[in-house]
Design a protein around this motif. Structure first.
Motif, PDB file in Angstrom:
ATOM      1  N   GLU A 107      -9.911   6.709   1.777  1.00 38.92           N
ATOM      2  CA  GLU A 107     -10.307   6.136   2.641  1.00 38.92           C
ATOM      3  C   GLU A 107     -10.773   4.901   2.682  1.00 38.92           C
ATOM      4  O   GLU A 107     -10.673   3.655   3.151  1.00 38.92           O
ATOM      5  CB  GLU A 107     -11.538   6.860   3.420  1.00 38.92           C
ATOM      6  N   ILE A 108     -11.290   4.471   1.235  1.00 42.71           N
ATOM      7  CA  ILE A 108     -11.499   3.065   0.880  1.00 42.71           C
ATOM      8  C   ILE A 108     -10.175   2.240   0.656  1.00 42.71           C
ATOM      9  O   ILE A 108     -10.131   1.072   1.164  1.00 42.71           O
ATOM     10  CB  ILE A 108     -12.326   3.072  -0.502  1.00 42.71           C
ATOM     11  N   LEU A 109      -9.126   2.851   0.432  1.00 38.41           N
ATOM     12  CA  LEU A 109      -7.867   2.289   0.234  1.00 38.41           C
ATOM     13  C   LEU A 109      -7.424   1.772   1.633  1.00 38.41           C
ATOM     14  O   LEU A 109      -6.940   0.625   1.752  1.00 38.41           O
ATOM     15  CB  LEU A 109      -6.938   3.223  -0.560  1.00 38.41           C
ATOM     16  N   LYS A 110      -7.521   2.850   2.400  1.00 40.44           N
ATOM     17  CA  LYS A 110      -6.975   2.451   3.765  1.00 40.44           C
ATOM     18  C   LYS A 110      -7.747   1.403   4.697  1.00 40.44           C
ATOM     19  O   LYS A 110      -7.397   0.409   5.280  1.00 40.44           O
ATOM     20  CB  LYS A 110      -7.154   3.687   4.648  1.00 40.44           C
ATOM     21  N   THR A 111      -9.136   1.491   4.171  1.00 41.95           N
ATOM     22  CA  THR A 111     -10.040   0.549   5.015  1.00 41.95           C
ATOM     23  C   THR A 111     -10.029  -0.915   4.469  1.00 41.95           C
ATOM     24  O   THR A 111     -10.041  -1.870   5.144  1.00 41.95           O
ATOM     25  CB  THR A 111     -11.543   1.107   4.942  1.00 41.95           C
ATOM     26  N   LYS A 112     -10.088  -0.857   3.038  1.00 43.55           N
ATOM     27  CA  LYS A 112     -10.232  -2.286   2.494  1.00 43.55           C
ATOM     28  C   LYS A 112      -8.949  -2.658   1.806  1.00 43.55           C
ATOM     29  O   LYS A 112      -8.835  -3.906   1.423  1.00 43.55           O
ATOM     30  CB  LYS A 112     -11.257  -2.027   1.218  1.00 43.55           C
ATOM     31  N   TYR A 113      -7.746  -1.992   1.433  1.00 43.78           N
ATOM     32  CA  TYR A 113      -6.633  -2.543   0.842  1.00 43.78           C
ATOM     33  C   TYR A 113      -5.541  -1.833   1.692  1.00 43.78           C
ATOM     34  O   TYR A 113      -4.329  -1.561   0.990  1.00 43.78           O
ATOM     35  CB  TYR A 113      -6.606  -1.882  -0.610  1.00 43.78           C
ATOM     36  N   SER A 114      -5.581  -2.115   2.889  1.00 44.78           N
ATOM     37  CA  SER A 114      -4.530  -1.405   3.983  1.00 44.78           C
ATOM     38  C   SER A 114      -3.246  -1.957   3.615  1.00 44.78           C
ATOM     39  O   SER A 114      -2.020  -1.035   4.044  1.00 44.78           O
ATOM     40  CB  SER A 114      -4.995  -1.570   5.365  1.00 44.78           C
ATOM     41  N   GLN A 115      -2.998  -3.246   3.147  1.00 40.17           N
ATOM     42  CA  GLN A 115      -1.631  -3.853   2.849  1.00 40.17           C
ATOM     43  C   GLN A 115      -0.989  -3.348   1.448  1.00 40.17           C
ATOM     44  O   GLN A 115      -0.024  -3.953   1.351  1.00 40.17           O
ATOM     45  CB  GLN A 115      -1.816  -5.335   3.267  1.00 40.17           C
ATOM     46  N   ASN A 116      -1.740  -2.850   0.661  1.00 39.20           N
ATOM     47  CA  ASN A 116      -1.227  -2.487  -0.569  1.00 39.20           C
ATOM     48  C   ASN A 116      -0.828  -0.930  -0.719  1.00 39.20           C
ATOM     49  O   ASN A 116      -1.197  -0.084  -0.179  1.00 39.20           O
ATOM     50  CB  ASN A 116      -2.451  -2.617  -1.493  1.00 39.20           C
ATOM     51  N   ASP A 117       0.374  -0.929  -1.446  1.00 38.02           N
ATOM     52  CA  ASP A 117       1.088   0.253  -1.289  1.00 38.02           C
ATOM     53  C   ASP A 117       1.392   0.716  -2.917  1.00 38.02           C
ATOM     54  O   ASP A 117       1.934   1.707  -3.117  1.00 38.02           O
ATOM     55  CB  ASP A 117       2.390   0.436  -0.648  1.00 38.02           C
ATOM     56  N   ASN A 118       0.635  -0.038  -3.692  1.00 34.67           N
ATOM     57  CA  ASN A 118       0.870   0.347  -5.247  1.00 34.67           C
ATOM     58  C   ASN A 118       0.067   1.290  -5.628  1.00 34.67           C
ATOM     59  O   ASN A 118       0.439   2.105  -6.763  1.00 34.67           O
ATOM     60  CB  ASN A 118       0.536  -0.994  -6.021  1.00 34.67           C
TER      61      ASN A 118
END
Length: 232
Positions: A107-118
């Protein structure tokens, strides 16, 4: 002589404890997106020192900006997010046996780093023989061995998680690759005793402030890098 690598059991070694812990942290984050949860060993700047160690040793063995990394017991994913922010751009996987931890980190990844797929997160039991995530350039452990050592879990031949841990590391660590582990329950000497094998040897350690009490010097925490190479 007493084996100091054997620890008593504790609720900190149970999946239920961490499921409850990360359920609450996820709830707090949903109420306040600036609250990304606790950063373990923050008082000792351990996370910063681990990242700094990797930055200082870029170009050594398989430590590169695009190194593949796996974070064992990732918790809220904070270590991987910090590495991402410091310019590391290889494949990063955070695994944890707590589904609630993985849900929170995702959820943190989706909320704060949504443009990153690494970066990806997954639930995993690293001691399951069927678990096969592949080989990585860098394996990270910030307090995970500490926690699982308190579980009291036993395997075949009465082996503990501490006994089996180096086998797990050897399975997922590529040739000329690094395990970087931080512990507050084990000293550097104990980590070396636990982890070293024919192919896994201490490479370097991170410096922390030294304290002295009763004429004995020591630190409250240690971070040690182990290198995997061919057996001689």
């Amino acid at each position: 002589m007493e084996d100091t690598t054997k620890l008593n059991t504790s609720k900190l070694g149970t999946k239920e404890y961490w499921d409850d812990f990360y359920s609450l942290e996820k709830q707090n984050f949903e109420e306040n997106p600036e609250d990304t949860g606790e950063c373990w060993f923050a008082d000792n700047d351990a996370e910063e020192k681990m990242v700094e160690f990797l930055l200082d040793n870029l170009g050594e063995y398989n430590i590169k900006e695009d190194s593949s990394m796996i974070d064992l017991g990732t918790g809220n994913g904070h270590l991987l997010f910090t590495l991402l922010e410091e310019g590391f751009k290889g494949e990063m996987i955070g695994v944890d046996y707590s589904e609630k931890s993985v849900e929170f980190a995702a959820e943190i990844l989706k909320t704060k780093y949504s443009q990153n797929d690494n970066v990806t997160f997954a639930t995993a039991d690293i001691f399951n023989e069927q678990w096969a995530p592949g080989k990585f350039d860098v394996v990270l452990d910030k307090g995970t061995l500490d926690a699982i050592a308190l579980s009291g879990i036993k395997f075949e031949n009465n082996e503990t998680v501490v006994d089996v841990y180096p086998k797990v590391i050897e399975k997922i660590l590529g040739e000329n690759s690094i395990l970087l582990i931080t512990s507050c329950n084990f000293t550097e000497e104990e980590l070396i005793k636990i982890i070293e094998t024919e192919t896994l040897k201490k490479w370097k350690s991170v410096n922390y402030p030294i304290f002295e009490f009763g004429g004995v010097k020591g630190t409250t925490i240690c971070s040690v890098a182990f290198l995997k190479s061919s057996a001689k």
